[in-house]
Design a protein around this motif. Structure first.
Motif, PDB file in Angstrom:
ATOM      1  N   GLU A 281       0.778  -1.113  -0.127  1.00 59.53           N
ATOM      2  CA  GLU A 281      -0.035   0.172   0.201  1.00 59.53           C
ATOM      3  C   GLU A 281       0.852   1.199   0.095  1.00 59.53           C
ATOM      4  N   ASN A 282       2.073   1.211   0.459  1.00 58.18           N
ATOM      5  CA  ASN A 282       2.980   2.318   0.583  1.00 58.18           C
ATOM      6  C   ASN A 282       4.085   2.137  -0.267  1.00 58.18           C
ATOM      7  N   GLY A 283       3.880   1.392  -1.568  1.00 62.14           N
ATOM      8  CA  GLY A 283       4.780   1.194  -2.435  1.00 62.14           C
ATOM      9  C   GLY A 283       5.240   2.487  -3.155  1.00 62.14           C
ATOM     10  N   ILE A 284       6.224   2.497  -3.456  1.00 62.81           N
ATOM     11  CA  ILE A 284       7.078   3.899  -4.023  1.00 62.81           C
ATOM     12  C   ILE A 284       6.463   4.348  -5.473  1.00 62.81           C
ATOM     13  N   LEU A 285       5.858   3.250  -6.208  1.00 68.93           N
ATOM     14  CA  LEU A 285       5.564   3.470  -7.517  1.00 68.93           C
ATOM     15  C   LEU A 285       3.699   3.595  -7.531  1.00 68.93           C
ATOM     16  N   ARG A 286       3.438   3.834  -6.385  1.00 69.98           N
ATOM     17  CA  ARG A 286       1.909   4.031  -6.243  1.00 69.98           C
ATOM     18  C   ARG A 286       1.890   5.718  -6.238  1.00 69.98           C
ATOM     19  N   ASN A 287       0.524   6.167  -6.387  1.00 66.48           N
ATOM     20  CA  ASN A 287       0.269   7.599  -6.331  1.00 66.48           C
ATOM     21  C   ASN A 287       0.612   7.983  -4.621  1.00 66.48           C
ATOM     22  N   PRO A 288       1.466   8.891  -4.557  1.00 69.24           N
ATOM     23  CA  PRO A 288       1.528   9.162  -3.037  1.00 69.24           C
ATOM     24  C   PRO A 288       0.527   9.569  -2.448  1.00 69.24           C
ATOM     25  N   GLU A 289      -0.629  10.110  -2.890  1.00 66.20           N
ATOM     26  CA  GLU A 289      -1.359  10.615  -2.405  1.00 66.20           C
ATOM     27  C   GLU A 289      -2.646   9.836  -2.249  1.00 66.20           C
ATOM     28  N   THR A 290      -3.009   9.155  -3.300  1.00 69.71           N
ATOM     29  CA  THR A 290      -4.335   8.374  -3.376  1.00 69.71           C
ATOM     30  C   THR A 290      -4.022   6.905  -3.069  1.00 69.71           C
ATOM     31  N   GLY A 291      -2.845   6.449  -3.290  1.00 71.88           N
ATOM     32  CA  GLY A 291      -2.316   5.088  -3.395  1.00 71.88           C
ATOM     33  C   GLY A 291      -2.497   4.383  -4.584  1.00 71.88           C
ATOM     34  N   SER A 292      -3.188   5.080  -5.592  1.00 67.97           N
ATOM     35  CA  SER A 292      -3.674   4.390  -6.943  1.00 67.97           C
ATOM     36  C   SER A 292      -2.305   3.670  -7.600  1.00 67.97           C
ATOM     37  N   ILE A 293      -2.548   2.664  -8.139  1.00 68.81           N
ATOM     38  CA  ILE A 293      -1.547   2.033  -9.178  1.00 68.81           C
ATOM     39  C   ILE A 293      -1.589   2.716 -10.378  1.00 68.81           C
ATOM     40  N   VAL A 294      -2.767   3.141 -10.842  1.00 70.42           N
ATOM     41  CA  VAL A 294      -2.935   3.517 -12.281  1.00 70.42           C
ATOM     42  C   VAL A 294      -3.216   4.838 -12.424  1.00 70.42           C
ATOM     43  N   GLN A 295      -3.824   5.561 -11.526  1.00 70.91           N
ATOM     44  CA  GLN A 295      -4.156   6.840 -11.641  1.00 70.91           C
ATOM     45  C   GLN A 295      -2.901   7.866 -11.213  1.00 70.91           C
ATOM     46  N   GLU A 296      -2.447   8.454 -12.226  1.00 71.68           N
ATOM     47  CA  GLU A 296      -1.311   9.589 -11.823  1.00 71.68           C
ATOM     48  C   GLU A 296      -0.242   8.899 -10.902  1.00 71.68           C
ATOM     49  N   SER A 297       0.196   7.693 -11.304  1.00 72.08           N
ATOM     50  CA  SER A 297       1.071   6.995 -10.553  1.00 72.08           C
ATOM     51  C   SER A 297       2.460   7.095 -11.141  1.00 72.08           C
ATOM     52  N   PRO A 298       3.397   6.975 -10.246  1.00 73.36           N
ATOM     53  CA  PRO A 298       4.734   6.733 -10.858  1.00 73.36           C
ATOM     54  C   PRO A 298       5.003   5.420 -11.707  1.00 73.36           C
ATOM     55  N   PHE A 299       4.181   4.180 -11.246  1.00 73.50           N
ATOM     56  CA  PHE A 299       4.085   3.222 -12.017  1.00 73.50           C
ATOM     57  C   PHE A 299       3.719   3.397 -13.468  1.00 73.50           C
ATOM     58  N   MET A 300       2.578   4.179 -13.596  1.00 71.51           N
ATOM     59  CA  MET A 300       2.079   4.199 -15.176  1.00 71.51           C
ATOM     60  C   MET A 300       3.018   5.296 -15.790  1.00 71.51           C
ATOM     61  N   ASP A 301       3.661   6.261 -15.050  1.00 70.89           N
ATOM     62  CA  ASP A 301       4.786   7.078 -15.645  1.00 70.89           C
ATOM     63  C   ASP A 301       5.922   6.561 -16.167  1.00 70.89           C
ATOM     64  N   SER A 302       6.245   5.431 -15.606  1.00 70.45           N
ATOM     65  CA  SER A 302       7.608   4.874 -15.832  1.00 70.45           C
ATOM     66  C   SER A 302       7.247   3.274 -16.558  1.00 70.45           C
ATOM     67  N   ILE A 303       5.954   2.928 -16.847  1.00 70.96           N
ATOM     68  CA  ILE A 303       5.701   1.620 -17.495  1.00 70.96           C
ATOM     69  C   ILE A 303       6.231   1.405 -18.699  1.00 70.96           C
ATOM     70  N   VAL A 304       6.918   2.517 -19.710  1.00 76.75           N
ATOM     71  CA  VAL A 304       7.529   2.167 -20.728  1.00 76.75           C
ATOM     72  C   VAL A 304       9.103   1.837 -20.725  1.00 76.75           C
TER      73      VAL A 304
END
Length: 509
Positions: A281-304
């Motif tokens: 839940e506190n993963g660094i690739l999640r959205n730091p504010e909402t905890g979302s994996i896909v909504q404006e998250s570092p994970f989606m920004d770095s998926i490529v």
């Protein structure tokens, strides 16, 4: 039974299509022609005072003459920035680093061959089809490597080698947009969808996975469809083979199998590594504010970049263990060769970026989109009939222009904004195009793989011709059109999102 080239009205029609298609200029020249055409059109549209009212904000959009003094200054001063700032260019080139190493080291080819070797005999045909569909992520490897391997495999099952050739070819190209692994096709499509959507909405971003739910389900669905066509049409029609069996399909060497095993382990470990930063839940690739994996998250920004690593790691490990990558010079050469294959794409993007910029500056794109949307509303054409019409249009254009990126670069600036004005998300328009581009791929003479497939076929029957292949591939194209379309209709009626942040309809403002 030896397959013989057929003659008839339909094959004569295909020959006409081939001759006309061969007369079209290279896609790069085609974009130069379109650039000139847009400039001329902007001149006449500007002089005529062509305009349209934007239904989103009520503002009047006027055509701009790019051949005016200020227009010429803009063309000259912003040419380089049009190219260098083209958003998806870097994304595509970065992905190619990983995919290119995996291909050049031999990982992709060995993985395909091994998947077929270890499959039980009853599952051999489905395994070939699945490898063909998933092999799309490897780019050219699928339609180039798989058909000759499949031909030799099906001969051992007592089928005509052409069964393997056309089935593998149809799987690799007719289901081109289906996959459970995101890859180059997503990146190339998004490369033109995003700038086209930004014509109307400058804040639109999109993402690599906006069609993923649909294409992942389509993988299994189309596997069943292609298997059914093979069993019910292709095998009975081609009959048995009486020629000499080709014996060049040697089994994989122990070293190659070992290398493949370690490469697969490495990609699993790499995936686990990233999951450690995503799943908690506190993963660094999640959205730091909402905890979302896909909504404006570092994970989606770095998926490529993550996907690049997931291709790069097994390619590197395979090369080191198999011995295809012995020195740092081998490493550099493989990466250089991989990027060298993107040379034509980079040149294509330069002119495509200029064309898109001219289309945007002239305001012709939104004006055509608004007037086209108004016409469709007047004609009351929307929903399923509109979708089917666009799929057919993309399929017909595919018969003349083989490059998927070239076609979408031409169509996206018009149809993405047009569909947006009708309330449809760019993710849907992109998917409709990808369906149209896929189902017609097996029979278009504009792809460079078809002559290669013919060369493979003539190893088994020297009298085989283009008509032989088209006649065998046409049932796949026809059935795939109905299969793709049926799946889309069901999906649309159920209102299921097409992918991650990939709705069917634009969100209401």
């Amino acid at each position: 039974m030896q397959t013989k080239e057929k003659s008839g009205l339909f094959n004569r029609f295909l020959n006409v299509i081939e001759r006309l298609g061969n007369k079209l200029p290279d896609p790069i020249v085609l974009f130069i022609i379109l650039m000139i055409a847009i400039l001329i059109a902007s001149f006449f549209a500007g002089m005529a005072g062509l305009e349209a009212e934007n239904p989103a904000d009520g503002e009047t959009i006027q055509a701009v003459n790019l051949l005016s003094g200020s227009g010429m200054v803009q063309i000259l001063t912003e040419a380089i920035s049009n190219f260098s700032a083209f958003p998806p260019l870097g994304m595509v080139l970065v992905v190619m680093i990983g995919i290119g190493l995996a291909e050049k080291s031999g990982y992709f080819e060995t993985a395909m061959r091994r998947a077929i070797e270890v499959s039980p005999q009853k599952l051999m045909l489905p395994a070939i089809i699945l490898v063909g569909i998933i092999g799309n992520v490897a780019g050219d490897a699928g339609p180039i490597i798989l058909p000759p391997i499949a031909a030799m495999v099906v001969m051992r099952l007592g089928y005509h080698p052409f069964v393997g050739l056309v089935m593998a070819y149809a799987a690799a190209l007719g289901a081109f947009s289906a996959n459970v692994i995101p890859g180059m096709s997503e990146a190339l499509a998004m490369a033109f969808t995003v700038p086209a959507a930004q014509i109307l909405n400058p804040d639109y971003t999109g993402n690599l996975l906006m069609n993923y739910y649909f294409t992942a389900v389509a993988t299994l669905f189309l596997l069943i469809i292609i298997f059914y066509v093979t069993k019910k049409i292709t095998i009975p029609r081609l009959g048995t083979y009486e020629g000499e069996e080709m014996t060049s399909n040697e089994p994989l060497k122990r070293k190659e199998i070992t290398a493949l095993r370690w490469a697969n382990v490495s990609v699993i470990l790499a995936a686990i590594f990233f999951m450690i930063f995503v799943i908690p839940e506190n993963g660094i690739l999640r959205n730091p504010e909402t905890g979302s994996i896909v909504q404006e998250s570092p994970f989606m920004d770095s998926i490529v970049f993550i996907l690049t690593i997931l291709f790069f790691v097994p390619g590197l490990v395979y090369g080191l263990v198999a011995g295809t990558l012995r020195t740092s010079k081998d490493f550099g050469r493989m990466l250089s060769d991989a990027m060298g294959t993107m040379g034509s794409y980079i040149v294509l993007v330069f002119f495509a970026a200029q064309m898109l910029a001219y289309f945007n500056w002239s305001n012709l794109g939104p004006i055509i989109a608004i007037k086209g949307a108004n016409l469709l509303e007047t004609m009351n054409v929307s929903g399923i009939p509109l979708f089917i019409g666009f799929i057919i249009l993309a399929g017909l254009i595919n018969m003349m222009i083989g490059s998927a990126s070239a076609k979408w670069a031409i169509l996206a600036p018009v149809f993405v904004p047009m569909f947006m004005l009708l309330g449809y998300d760019p993710a849907l328009t992109q998917l409709l195009y990808r369906i149209g581009d896929s189902f017609s791929n097996p029979v278009t003479p504009m792809l460079p793989y078809l002559p290669l497939l013919l060369a493979f076929a003539q190893k088994y029957d020297k009298n085989a011709g283009l008509g032989t292949l088209i006649a065998a591939l046409l049932p796949y194209a026809i059935v795939l059109f109905f299969a793709w379309t049926l799946l889309l209709i069901v999906w649309y009626l159920l209102g299921i999102p097409l992918g991650v942040d990939g709705p069917i309809h634009l969100p209401e403002s």
